[in-house]
Motif scaffolding. Structure first.
Motif, mmCIF file in Angstrom:
data_model
loop_
_atom_site.group_PDB
_atom_site.id
_atom_site.type_symbol
_atom_site.label_atom_id
_atom_site.label_comp_id
_atom_site.label_asym_id
_atom_site.label_seq_id
_atom_site.Cartn_x
_atom_site.Cartn_y
_atom_site.Cartn_z
ATOM 1 N N SER A 83 0.776 -1.217 0.006
ATOM 2 C CA SER A 83 0.058 0.031 0.036
ATOM 3 C C SER A 83 0.771 1.254 -0.199
ATOM 4 O O SER A 83 0.431 2.090 -0.657
ATOM 5 C CB SER A 83 -1.025 -0.001 1.163
ATOM 6 N N ARG A 84 2.202 0.978 0.500
ATOM 7 C CA ARG A 84 2.833 2.299 0.647
ATOM 8 C C ARG A 84 3.581 2.523 -0.937
ATOM 9 O O ARG A 84 3.669 3.738 -1.278
ATOM 10 C CB ARG A 84 3.990 2.114 1.649
ATOM 11 N N ARG A 85 3.858 1.526 -1.492
ATOM 12 C CA ARG A 85 4.390 1.670 -3.037
ATOM 13 C C ARG A 85 3.221 2.063 -3.881
ATOM 14 O O ARG A 85 3.278 3.038 -4.472
ATOM 15 C CB ARG A 85 4.628 0.330 -3.570
ATOM 16 N N GLU A 86 1.907 1.693 -3.609
ATOM 17 C CA GLU A 86 0.652 2.205 -4.496
ATOM 18 C C GLU A 86 0.427 3.863 -3.964
ATOM 19 O O GLU A 86 0.016 4.376 -5.071
ATOM 20 C CB GLU A 86 -0.490 1.583 -3.948
ATOM 21 N N TYR A 87 0.713 4.192 -2.635
ATOM 22 C CA TYR A 87 0.376 5.545 -2.189
ATOM 23 C C TYR A 87 1.498 6.437 -2.860
ATOM 24 O O TYR A 87 0.971 7.496 -3.621
ATOM 25 C CB TYR A 87 0.437 5.692 -0.608
ATOM 26 N N ASP A 88 2.549 5.858 -3.043
ATOM 27 C CA ASP A 88 3.835 6.792 -3.467
ATOM 28 C C ASP A 88 3.481 7.033 -4.993
ATOM 29 O O ASP A 88 3.780 8.223 -5.439
ATOM 30 C CB ASP A 88 5.162 6.019 -3.025
ATOM 31 N N ALA A 89 2.998 5.811 -5.511
ATOM 32 C CA ALA A 89 2.840 6.101 -6.972
ATOM 33 C C ALA A 89 1.637 7.104 -7.336
ATOM 34 O O ALA A 89 1.827 7.954 -8.201
ATOM 35 C CB ALA A 89 2.502 4.671 -7.628
ATOM 36 N N MET A 90 0.687 7.141 -6.369
ATOM 37 C CA MET A 90 -0.528 7.926 -6.667
ATOM 38 C C MET A 90 -0.034 9.323 -6.352
ATOM 39 O O MET A 90 -0.492 10.196 -6.849
ATOM 40 C CB MET A 90 -1.571 7.438 -5.526
ATOM 41 N N LEU A 91 0.563 9.712 -5.326
ATOM 42 C CA LEU A 91 1.342 10.848 -4.855
ATOM 43 C C LEU A 91 2.115 11.455 -6.022
ATOM 44 O O LEU A 91 2.045 12.610 -6.478
ATOM 45 C CB LEU A 91 1.992 10.780 -3.602
ATOM 46 N N ASN A 92 2.915 10.769 -6.474
ATOM 47 C CA ASN A 92 3.835 11.169 -7.663
ATOM 48 C C ASN A 92 2.989 11.434 -8.802
ATOM 49 O O ASN A 92 3.451 12.405 -9.382
ATOM 50 C CB ASN A 92 5.138 10.155 -7.892
ATOM 51 N N LYS A 93 2.234 10.569 -9.288
ATOM 52 C CA LYS A 93 1.171 10.974 -10.513
ATOM 53 C C LYS A 93 0.416 12.228 -10.323
ATOM 54 O O LYS A 93 0.256 12.881 -11.120
ATOM 55 C CB LYS A 93 0.179 9.949 -10.577
ATOM 56 N N ARG A 94 -0.020 12.524 -8.880
ATOM 57 C CA ARG A 94 -0.671 13.791 -8.566
ATOM 58 C C ARG A 94 0.157 15.082 -8.724
ATOM 59 O O ARG A 94 -0.262 16.237 -9.130
ATOM 60 C CB ARG A 94 -1.194 13.499 -7.433
ATOM 61 N N GLN A 95 1.403 14.918 -8.300
ATOM 62 C CA GLN A 95 2.276 16.065 -8.241
ATOM 63 C C GLN A 95 2.785 16.277 -9.835
ATOM 64 O O GLN A 95 3.121 17.637 -10.321
ATOM 65 C CB GLN A 95 3.702 15.709 -7.717
ATOM 66 N N VAL A 96 2.792 15.235 -10.728
ATOM 67 C CA VAL A 96 3.098 15.503 -12.159
ATOM 68 C C VAL A 96 2.236 16.271 -12.768
ATOM 69 O O VAL A 96 2.468 17.314 -13.658
ATOM 70 C CB VAL A 96 3.381 14.152 -12.824
#
Length: 97
Positions: A83-96
């Motif tokens: 879930s931490r990996r998925e959260y980090d991917a979601m956060l990085n996508k949102r910042q881009v």
């Protein structure tokens, strides 16, 4: 659409409920297809909890209520890391975007 709604859309087999639990240590749980999230936690914690419980739904079977069992500890560690990996991917996508 909020990030939590996106998670809900990705998992139509699950039903998500916000519940009032006045315990700061309770974040959420899953029971069958019902995911319960403590509304008293911060909003970012809602996302992490939803992702964590989705990982349990996708990968775990059986009773994980006994936190002292090795199989439960392994399942919890897996859910935390995934879930931490998925959260980090979601956060990085949102910042881009």
């Amino acid at each position: 659409m909020s990030e939590l709604e996106k998670i809900e859309d990705q998992h139509p087999e699950l039903r998500f409920y916000m519940i009032d639990v006045p315990n700061p240590h309770y974040h959420g749980s899953i029971d069958g297809n019902d995911v319960y999230i403590n509304e008293n936690q911060p909003e970012l914690d809602w996302l992490k909890t939803a992702l964590h419980e989705c990982v349990h739904s996708d990968f775990d079977t059986g009773d994980l209520s006994d936190g002292r069992k090795l199989s439960t500890m392994v399942a919890e560690r897996w859910a935390i890391n995934e879930s931490r990996r998925e959260y980090d991917a979601m956060l990085n996508k949102r910042q881009v975007n």
